[in-house]
Structures are given as structure tokens and as C-alpha cells.
Design a protein around this motif. Structure first.
Motif, PDB file in Angstrom:
ATOM      1  N   VAL B 194     -52.752   9.788  45.844  1.00  0.00           N
ATOM      2  CA  VAL B 194     -51.594   9.000  46.273  1.00  0.00           C
ATOM      3  C   VAL B 194     -51.995   7.558  46.547  1.00  0.00           C
ATOM      4  O   VAL B 194     -51.366   6.621  46.076  1.00  0.00           O
ATOM      5  N   LEU B 195     -53.054   7.372  47.320  1.00  0.00           N
ATOM      6  CA  LEU B 195     -53.389   6.015  47.766  1.00  0.00           C
ATOM      7  C   LEU B 195     -54.016   5.181  46.653  1.00  0.00           C
ATOM      8  O   LEU B 195     -53.889   3.961  46.641  1.00  0.00           O
ATOM      9  N   ALA B 196     -54.672   5.849  45.729  1.00  0.00           N
ATOM     10  CA  ALA B 196     -55.242   5.173  44.562  1.00  0.00           C
ATOM     11  C   ALA B 196     -56.106   3.964  44.927  1.00  0.00           C
ATOM     12  O   ALA B 196     -55.977   2.899  44.332  1.00  0.00           O
ATOM     13  N   ILE B 197     -56.947   4.099  45.965  1.00  0.00           N
ATOM     14  CA  ILE B 197     -57.958   3.074  46.220  1.00  0.00           C
ATOM     15  C   ILE B 197     -59.319   3.768  46.357  1.00  0.00           C
ATOM     16  O   ILE B 197     -59.384   4.981  46.503  1.00  0.00           O
TER      17      ILE B 197
END
Ligand SMILES: Nc1ncnc2c1ncn2[C@@H]1O[C@H](COP(=O)(O)OP(=O)(O)O)[C@@H](O)[C@H]1O
Ligand SMILES: [Mg+2]
Lengths: 227, 268
Positions: B194-197
Motif C-alpha cells: 500500500v505505502l509503496a516506499i
């Protein structure tokens, strides 16, 4: 059967066509529609197509006030009636739309212009708290994360994972569709139908959600024309 | 010297920003660097308490901004490490006393004095978040593996991107290995999805954090603390070292899986 109201997203705002018939019925029906979809209409710029209907300045002015109470800004009235035109002019309302959306009697040298609702392209992931509203179609190249929402008058296409909230056909258009490479929304709405996605089985695949026989259904997204 | 400025923030409060700042500060100082920690959480100051320096405060950040003292005078030296300093937040004063420009100006002045500047930020929904973000070279976003904390972290990553300070790196804090094993906690993979970092560290739930906080000495200085070890590893990753992700309690399933998702490389 009576013709019903039609709503279309145009270049900047919405174009509502009110069918012929008794104004005492048409007016409340129109306002009721807005009250049912307050999220969608709030803050909208609205143009009215009245064809040959005759409305005086008092009726038009009262409609404009009723709309502005609902935070809807009536800015144009299109009509062929001289009475209505004069009333609109007295109220300072525009009587033409920009060329590309009026459709009728224009000279288009070549058929290079495609008519249809306006679409916006968003090339990023919508994160929690982001909210997109658009009267036409919305195309997203990215994900819609949980806590983000898209409310569109037309279709919504997500080239990514749809995990937030999407409302397509938000003004009541039941033919609107929602496409996503991974359709797992927190909640999905098309026109007045609401669905919650079941927990996913297996690998995600591209899906399209639409209303079929009054039911909101999701099925595999394929290019039908090729079959 | 030209310091690297790291801002530590979160979407939700109470997820471990202050603890992370204190532990990373101690770890970097222990590696031999000169480190200044700034408490930018005006009005909710507690980095001084966690570092055990509360009783040494004379001047604070607002005094520096308003010119009541020199920058050097507001830097309190740590009790355990000679090259670790704290600039405390003002406790009572108006939250608007410090502006983002003030933070940039102070940080630029400090850059010449040290190797690392760590800024303990308020949670993203609070005022002062922009102050903490303005001078950052790198933003560390910290979250717990809970749905609401992840949701708020996502929101804050959006704000960080909007301020062009993004995308930031993620610290996952208070992970309970048994709960992950039982599937009672969000899996790291789902969170990263979800956060994609990039993930820069995973800190287990560990009572030595509490014990060390009460003693005013960072857990990362305690060789027996597993959370402390995880913080030391984050410090080394910030420093550009490639440090494999630690396996907890001999079960490599969970951490084995995430290590594949992590891109190597620090920020220096
Ligand atoms: N890894 C951990 N294990 C156990 N407790 C923790 C851990 N990290 C933080 N805590 C506790 O959580 C609480 C909040 O931490 P704190 O650093 O003050 O959060 P924030 O600065 O984000 O508000 C504190 O009581 C702290 O001791
Ligand atoms: Mg704190």
C-alpha cells in the motif's frame, strides 16, 4: 412514458436537460435529484437546456436561488423561447456554451473532434485522504489506496489497484462502469447502487464493474470487440 | 562538515517517533559521528525526557529563533555520548513561534557543526509538521502494523510527496513476531504494498524500550536489547551500509520474505 432528466458532464461543469412538461412537476423532480446526490452536485457549475420551455424571470430567478442554496451555481440557460432568453439575460446568465460542447449546427471541416464527456487523466497513486471529483470520466494511472475516493459523473478506469472508494455515474447514470487491474474497493458505487467487495480469491485480474439487471456485478475485463 | 538532515515523522501520534529519534541519535553518535537532535514537537516536548536531559535545559528552540541565545548555548550535551546533542522544544510557548524558514535557517547554520541532524517531528496532522519537514534531506516515516496507523502513514506520505520531500523511507515499529506468525497483524508485505516506499527497518515490540526510556538512556546503547540492535542497523543503513534485515526468534519466514523487497543503499 415521460422523458426523464438528462445530465452530462461538459467542459466546465454539468449540462442538465429538463424535458418538456409541467414546470410544477419538473422543478421539484430536478431539485430532488440534486438533494439525493448532494456530494456530486455540491460546488458544481451548471448549465440548463430548456429548449422551447417558457420561463419568466421570477421562475428562473427562484430556481437559481434554490440551486445556490444547494451550493450549485447556475451560470447558463439555453433556450429557443424569447421569453426565457430575455429572463436569462435579465438575470445575467449566459445563453451559449463554449463551441466544442454545444454540438449543434457547427461547421467542422473534418471529423477530427470526438464528442463525449470530458475525461481527466491522473498519473499518480491516490493516497488516503485524497479525493477526486469530476463530472466526466476519470482515468487513473496508479492505485487508489484505502481512504482515498473518486467520485465521477461517468466511468472510472484504474490502471492499478482499486482499494479505496469509487462512485461512478454519481449523478445517476446507471450505464457507468468501473474498470481496474485489481478491483478490491473498500466500497464501490455506481449511480444509486452500493457494493462492498468480497475478499479476493486467488490472483487479481482486470475486472469491470457495472449494473446488470439492477445488480452491481464485477466480471473479467476483456476486449469484447475482438471476439 | 555538512550534516545530513533526517526528519522522523508519522501520520498518527504515539507510534514511536521520539523513541526512534533518541535511538538513532545515540546509534549514529556511537558510530563516531557528531549528531544534533532537534525536538520540533513544540508544546508536546519529550525528547529531552526520553534522552534523560530534562533537568539540563536552559534555552530551547524558540530562544534560538527569537535570538535570546546562540545556537551553541541551546545544544545540550548527552550524558553518555560526547558527540550527541539535543536542542529541546519550548514547552509552553505559542506554536506559531517557529516558522519553516526559521527551521531551514537554523539547520543550515547547524550543518557546519555536525554530521547528522535528526528532527523529531510532530505527527503529520498536527501543527509544526511543516516546520520539521522544511529542512529535511531525508524523511523517515514511522508506523505500527495497525490498519489505522498505516492509513495515516499513507496520508502523510502523500503530504511529503506534495512538499517534494518524498517519498521517504519506512520504519515499521512494534512488530510482534508471534502475532505476525499467527496472521493477527498486518504483514509487512501488505503494508509495503500500500505505502509503496522503501523499508529501512523493522523494530520489534520490546520492553527494553520502556526500561531504557525510564532510565534516560537509549536502548541502542544496550547490547542486549533487540530493538536497540534494530535501531543500530537502521543507523548503519542511513550511513550507506548494506545490512541484512534481522531474523527474529529464529523464524525466517517473515523477515526472509521482506528482505527481498528492500532496496539496498543509504542516504549519504
Ligand atoms: N519498539 C517498541 N517496543 C515497545 N514500546 C515501544 C516501542 N517503540 C515505542 N514504544 C513506546 O510507545 C510509546 C510512544 O512512543 P513515542 O516515541 O513517544 O511516540 P511518538 O513520539 O510517535 O508520540 C512510548 O511509551 C514508547 O516507550
Ligand atoms: Mg513524540
Amino acid at each position: 412514458m415521460k422523458a426523464s432528466l438528462s445530465i452530462k458532464g461538459i467542459q466546465d461543469g454539468l449540462l442538465v436537460s429538463i424535458p418538456e412538461g409541467n414546470w410544477d412537476e419538473a422543478r421539484p423532480a430536478f431539485l430532488e435529484l440534486i438533494d439525493e446526490q448532494t456530494d456530486f452536485f455540491r460546488g458544481a457549475r451548471l448549465a440548463l437546456q430548456l429548449e422551447q420551455r417558457t420561463l419568466g424571470a421570477a421562475e428562473l430567478g427562484s430556481l437559481r436561488d434554490a440551486l445556490s442554496e444547494r451550493e450549485v451555481n447556475l451560470w447558463a440557460v439555453l433556450s429557443t423561447s424569447e421569453v426565457t432568453k430575455t429572463a436569462a439575460a435579465d438575470l445575467g446568465l449566459a445563453q451559449y456554451l463554449t463551441k466544442s460542447t454545444s454540438g449543434a449546427d457547427e461547421d467542422v471541416p473534418f471529423e477530427t473532434v470526438l464528442y463525449g464527456d470530458e475525461a481527466v487523466l491522473i498519473e499518480k497513486t491516490l493516497r488516503s485522504g485524497n479525493s477526486i471529483r469530476h463530472p466526466g470520466h476519470v482515468v487513473i494511472l496508479g492505485d487508489i489506496n484505502p481512504g482515498a475516493e473518486v467520485i465521477a459523473g461517468g466511468n472510472v478506469m484504474v490502471w492499478g489497484r482499486l482499494r479505496g472508494m469509487v462512485h461512478a455515474g454519481a449523478a445517476g447514470d446507471e450505464s457507468s462502469k468501473v474498470y481496474a487491474l485489481d478491483l478490491s474497493p473498500t466500497q464501490l458505487r455506481i449511480a444509486g447502487q452500493i457494493a462492498v467487495s468480497p475478499s479476493r480469491r486467488g490472483r487479481p485480474k482486470p475486472e469491470v464493474a457495472q449494473i446488470r439487471e439492477g445488480q452491481l456485478v464485477a466480471e473479467e475485463w476483456q476486449n469484447k470487440r475482438r471476439r | 562538515m555538512s550534516a545530513k538532515i533526517i526528519t522522523i515523522t508519522s501520520g498518527k501520534g504515539g507510534v514511536g517517533k521520539t523513541t526512534a529519534t533518541a535511538n538513532l541519535g545515540a546509534s549514529l553518535a556511537d558510530l563516531g559521528y557528531r549528531v544534533v537532535c532537534i525536538d520540533a514537537d513544540i508544546g508536546l516536548r519529550n525528547l529531552d525526557v526520553v534522552m534523560g536531559l530534562e533537568n539540563r535545559i536552559v534555552y530551547d528552540l524558540v530562544d534560538v529563533v527569537e535570538g535570546h541565545c546562540k545556537l551553541r548555548q541551546a545544544m545540550i550535551r548527552d550524558k553518555h555520548l560526547n558527540d550527541l546533542f539535543l536542542i529541546p522544544a519550548a514547552q509552553t510557548r505559542d506554536k506559531t513561534a517557529v516558522s519553516p524558514q526559521d527551521m531551514v535557517r537554523i539547520s543550515d547554520e547547524l550543518r557546519q557543526e555536525c554530521d547528522w541532524i535528526l528532527i523529531d517531528s510532530p505527527a503529520g496532522i498536527e501543527r509544526g509538521f511543516r516546520n520539521a519537514l522544511a529542512p529535511a534531506d531525508v524523511v523517515l516515516v514511522i508506523t505500527n502494523p495497525e490498519v489505522s496507523a498505516v492509513r495515516d502513514a499513507d496520508r502523510i506520505i502523500g503530504l511529503i510527496e506534495a512538499e517534494e520531500k518524498g517519498p521517504g523511507k519506512l520504519i515499521l515499529n512494534r512488530v510482534k513476531p508471534e502475532m505476525v506468525r499467527r496472521g493477527d497483524m498486518l504483514a509487512t508485505e501488505d503494508i509495503l504494498d500500500v505505502l509503496a516506499i522503501d523499508l529501512i527497518g523493522v523494530i520489534p515490540e520490546d520492553e527494553t524500550i520502556l526500561i531504557s526510556t525510564n532510565r534516560g538512556m537509549a536502548a541502542s546503547l544496550d547490547s542486549k536489547s533487540i530493538a536497540g540492535k534494530a535501531y543500530r542497523n537502521i543507523a548503519r543503513r542511513l550511513n550507506g551500509e548494506e545490512v541484512p534485515f534481522e531474523t527474529l526468534q529464529g523464524r525466517d519466514g517473515f523477515f526472509g520474505r521482506i528482505s527481498r523487497l528492500v532496496r539496498a543503499g543509504g542516504v549519504r
